[in-house]
Design a protein around this motif. Structure first.
Motif, short mmCIF file in Angstrom:
data_model
loop_
_atom_site.label_atom_id
_atom_site.label_comp_id
_atom_site.label_asym_id
_atom_site.label_seq_id
_atom_site.Cartn_x
_atom_site.Cartn_y
_atom_site.Cartn_z
N GLY A 172 0.82 -1.21 0.00
CA GLY A 172 0.00 0.00 0.00
C GLY A 172 0.85 1.26 0.00
N LEU A 173 1.98 1.23 0.73
CA LEU A 173 2.85 2.41 0.78
C LEU A 173 3.58 2.61 -0.55
N VAL A 174 4.02 1.52 -1.18
CA VAL A 174 4.67 1.64 -2.48
C VAL A 174 3.69 2.22 -3.50
N LYS A 175 2.46 1.73 -3.46
CA LYS A 175 1.42 2.25 -4.35
C LYS A 175 1.18 3.74 -4.07
N ARG A 176 1.18 4.08 -2.78
CA ARG A 176 0.96 5.46 -2.36
C ARG A 176 2.08 6.36 -2.87
N LEU B 152 5.96 10.66 7.27
CA LEU B 152 6.56 9.41 6.84
C LEU B 152 7.31 9.64 5.54
N GLN B 153 8.62 9.37 5.55
CA GLN B 153 9.42 9.55 4.34
C GLN B 153 9.48 8.24 3.58
N LEU B 154 9.00 8.24 2.35
CA LEU B 154 8.97 7.05 1.51
C LEU B 154 10.14 7.12 0.53
N LEU C 38 10.22 -2.00 2.62
CA LEU C 38 8.96 -2.26 1.92
C LEU C 38 9.10 -3.27 0.80
N SER C 39 10.33 -3.72 0.54
CA SER C 39 10.55 -4.70 -0.52
C SER C 39 11.80 -5.51 -0.20
N LYS D 99 15.12 -1.02 -4.11
CA LYS D 99 14.82 -1.01 -2.68
C LYS D 99 13.76 0.05 -2.42
N TRP D 100 12.62 -0.39 -1.89
CA TRP D 100 11.57 0.52 -1.41
C TRP D 100 11.62 0.50 0.11
N ALA D 101 11.57 1.68 0.72
CA ALA D 101 11.70 1.75 2.18
C ALA D 101 10.95 2.98 2.69
#
Length: 459
Positions: free
Chosen positions: A157-161, A227-229, A272-273, A360-362
């Protein structure tokens, strides 16, 4: 002493022994130097009374009492147990447990205890209803591995966001550095992309979870950055740095928490990944704990993606020789920027290792010890009036806050530069307004907007 008196004395001694709870008392966040103490009900009538009593056994290192920084507080005002729970009475103490003394103005810091030590933390925000598990990984810098903090669905959900945010200030773009809001300064040693999310349901829940995990009390949005994506693609990295700001960063703010100032207190970093190779979080001032396996050192082919002699190539090698946390989806790491006595911890220097293969997603959660830099001292109280004959929808930035019925109103507390939008039930914007502190601390926004008085030429 007569037989009767001796018997009475023995009975009293037995009763006192039965009532006494045996504990070991430590300074805030410390794993060594504990003192064994017997606690009886009379000294634990309240949490404050217990803290003051135990301070006579263990010296408490607190904030500076004077401008010359020569005197520190010597009496604690709170006591926590090894499960991060605030002790408020004798009944809250268990036999043979560890207790930690926290000085006024400071926050509880989780103790390391030993490698692999685990603690379960309850959070009302847990999507799985499982306790969050905190696993000790390193003492200095203070680093923990976190399990069951968030779910696979939340990660997706956060990656999509990240990819959907279209706000100019918050959307995915080259990461920047510095402390000033809106001052987008890029750096050649931070090559990732980032976005910010302080509004989505997942982001708010994660922030609240972080406050539960840290035992810092009820969630306050003015003690947390958004929140820093983050997205790190192949070759992208961030050179070692601290999350806290130097005490001399700017003259308009007290950055020293030990002197009553405000700075970043702790970081929760979420993976996140999965990452095929690279992408670790490295702490270059510390070695990997004995017995913990390092990742395979990159070979010449993997290093060939970097320019020879570049900082990325050097860092890629360093990331396989020092303390590092490896990216695994739904795992997280906690590390402290401040010590239990309020001092900033230079050992918390860390970096985002170059990604050798994959993406890398974080996400970053930063919690401050007090109200964070960049917010005005006063909140703005806003009343939204709907004078239309139909309901409208109220949005803060891109997040819907509530419906306002026809000829009704809604009240919120907000801050300077926050953007609010009122839409009809078809999603059409009727009004967009950015708050300004120049308009006062109590403001009213109405829809429809009152028409301006006609000029003489228009009459």
């Amino acid at each position: 002493m007569g037989v009767r008196s001796a018997a009475l004395f023995a009975l009293v001694a037995v009763l006192v022994a039965v009532q006494a709870v045996h504990v070991t008392v430590y300074r805030n966040g410390e794993s060594t130097g504990g003192v064994a103490v017997d606690v009886v009900p009379e000294v634990a009538t309240s949490g404050l009374a217990l803290a003051q009593h135990l301070s006579s056994f263990v010296p408490v290192d607190g904030m500076y009492d004077s401008e010359d920084s020569s005197v520190t507080a010597s009496v604690a005002d709170r006591v926590f147990n090894g499960r991060g729970q605030l002790i408020e009475s004798y009944d809250g103490i268990e036999e043979n447990e560890r207790l930690y003394l926290v000085a006024p103005g400071l926050h509880f810091v989780w103790p390391f205890v030993e490698l692999g030590h685990k603690v379960s933390v309850q959070s009302t925000q847990s999507p799985t209803e499982k306790p969050i598990v905190l696993e000790s990984f390193n003492e200095s810098p203070r680093v923990f591995l976190i399990h069951d903090f968030f779910t696979n669905e939340e990660a997706d959900g956060l990656v999509k966001r990240i990819l959907e945010i279209d706000n100019e200030h918050s959307k995915l773009q080259r990461s920047y550095v510095g402390h000033e809001n809106g001052a987008k300064k890029t750096s050649t040693v931070r090559t990732s992309d980032n976005a910010f999310d302080s509004e989505s349901e997942i982001a708010v829940s994660l922030n609240k979870r972080a406050f539960d995990l840290l035992s810092v009390g009820e969630y306050k949005d003015d003690m947390a950055d958004g929140l820093q994506l983050l997205r790190y693609q192949q070759k992208q990295a961030y050179i070692p740095h601290t999350d806290y700001f130097d005490v001399n960063t700017s003259p308009d703010w007290n950055w020293n928490p030990k002197a009553g100032g405000s700075n970043r207190f702790a970081t929760v970093f979420l993976y996140l990944s999965n990452v095929t190779r690279g992408g670790q979080t490295v702490f270059p001032l510390a070695n990997m704990p004995e017995g913990v396996v390092h990742a395979q050192v990159p070979d010449a082919d993997e290093l060939s993606i970097f320019e020879k002699g570049s900082w990325e190539a050097k860092m890629a090698m360093q990331c396989h020789t020092k303390l590092a946390s490896y990216p695994r989806k739904t795992h997280a790491v906690l590390f402290y920027s401040q010590k239990g006595n309020g001092e900033l911890d230079p050992m918390s220097e860390h970096g985002g290792c170059p990604v050798l293969d994959g993406t890398k997603w974080a996400a970053n959660l930063w919690v401050w010890n007090r109200r964070r830099y960049g917010l005005d001292s006063e909140k703005i109280s806003v009343t939204f009036y709907n004078h239309l004959d139909h309901p409208v929808e109220l949005f803060w930035s891109s997040t819907k806050m509530q419906d306002i019925p026809a000829h009704d109103q809604a009240f919120f507390e907000s801050y300077h530069n926050h953007e609010w939008t009122i839409k009809d039930d078809q999603g059409n914007a009727l009004l967009t307004h950015r708050l300004s502190k120049d308009d006062g601390t109590t403001q009213a926004i109405t829809v429809p907007v009152a028409a301006a008085e006609p000029t003489k030429d228009e009459l």
